[in-house]
Write an enzyme that holds these catalytic residues in place. Structure first.
Site: not given
Ligand code: HMG
Ligand code: MG
Length: 286
Positions: A13, A238
């Site tokens: 991931r 990230c």
């Molecule tokens: P948003 O655009 O504000 O969401 O994103 P929304 O609720 O307004 O939805 C917009 C669209 O996204 C809609 O689709 C939803 O259906 C779809 P449309 O109608 O436009 O076709 N949608 C989804 N589709 C699939 N799965 C879902 C989902 N949710 C909404 N779960 C959201 C908000 C949170 C979804 C977005 O910002 C996002 O996906 N962010 C994730 C970013 C990410 O993955 N970052 C990396 C992981 S975190 C990390 O690496 C840190 C960590 O390692 C710790 C560290 O090191 O700090 C954990």
């Molecule tokens: Mg991380």
């Protein structure tokens, strides 16, 4: 008797999510299966996030459905909201992780909402997970520094870690997202969090941008933490933390921790084969 340390492998991931070119789903499945064969108890396989935000993770369901599951191994997935949780449940993730930030800047950049709004979004995830008997892990990003808001006050970390624990997370993974934390900063942050939460509810998640992740793990061990996230071959970064490199390399953590007299239950020889395989995937990907 040696004391156990759990290594939570997050390479499939956190390691792959930042790759620009799409990696074949079957290659991701093979990577998870190879990781399973090393003896990990916990593997973060994928994330059910928006495919528009992180296209690399758009095959999350296919990966989880394609892997060869072994015994009691946890196959986890990140779920930022109830939509993600429902997808993870359908694909039979055995654990999910919700992810918040200690800073408003990172929360907005990573999940497009304020910290308070993110906690509100997580509430239905925790409720559904409780009903389905799925353990939920909480991640707090930017525990020492934020790429948008700068140095982080440990009290902000404490507030979010406590909030996630009170909501029902069994463990909080404290993340140095941009890998710039020094052992001193990590010690101060941990002291603050440990005033409120016991060490056995905490994990360390160190990126290694400045090459200090291993030292930060040593400090965390001294403070009583016994769970660490890492990524085979040190893959990753990230997409919403510009300039940050990968997680601390699993093989380096396993080696160091073994030399310190702890037991990880992992086979370093098999692990080195997985590292070669993981690196070959990225080379193949260009
Ligand atoms: P948003 O655009 O504000 O969401 O994103 P929304 O609720 O307004 O939805 C917009 C669209 O996204 C809609 O689709 C939803 O259906 C779809 P449309 O109608 O436009 O076709 N949608 C989804 N589709 C699939 N799965 C879902 C989902 N949710 C909404 N779960 C959201 C908000 C949170 C979804 C977005 O910002 C996002 O996906 N962010 C994730 C970013 C990410 O993955 N970052 C990396 C992981 S975190 C990390 O690496 C840190 C960590 O390692 C710790 C560290 O090191 O700090 C954990
Ligand atoms: Mg991380």
């Amino acid at each position: 008797m040696k004391e156990n340390v759990t290594i939570y492998e997050v390479g499939p991931r956190d390691g792959l999510q930042n790759e620009k070119k799409l990696i074949a789903t079957q290659d991701k499945i093979n990577l998870v299966d190879a990781i399973t064969s090393c003896g990990f108890a916990k593997i973060e396989v994928t994330s059910f996030v928006s495919p528009k935000w992180v296209p690399q993770m758009s095959d999350a369901a296919e990966v989880l459905e394609g892997i060869d599951r072994k015994g009691l191994v946890t196959y986890a997935a990140l779920t930022p909201n109830i939509e993600g949780f429902d997808r993870a449940l359908s694909a039979q993730a055995t654990e999910v992780a919700i992810f918040a930030a200690a800073t408003e800047g990172f929360s907005q950049a990573n999940i497009n909402c304020s910290i308070e709004d993110s906690l509100a979004r997580f509430a239905p995830v925790l409720k559904a997970a409780r009903e389905q008997d799925i353990p939920v892990r909480g991640c707090v990003s930017c525990v020492t520094d934020c790429p948008y808001d700068g140095a982080v006050d440990p009290t902000s970390v404490v507030r979010i870690a406590k909030a996630l624990t009170n909501m029902g997370c069994y463990e909080i993974s404290l993340a140095d997202t941009i890998g710039s934390g020094t052992p001193d900063q990590v010690a101060k942050m941990l002291d603050a969090v440990l005033n409120e939460l016991p060490a056995d509810r905490l994990a360390g998640h160190f990126h290694d941008t400045n090459g200090r992740a291993l030292e930060n793990i040593v400090v965390s061990l001294e403070k009583g933490l016994r769970v660490f996230d890492s990524s085979v071959g040190g893959l990753g970064g990230c997409p919403y933390a510009p300039g940050a490199t990968g997680n601390v390399a699993t093989e380096a953590v396993v080696d160091m921790i073994g030399n310190m007299g702890y037991e990880t239950g992992l086979d370093l020889k098999k692990l080195s084969q997985v590292v070669t395989f993981a690196q070959s995937l990225l080379q193949k990907n260009g």
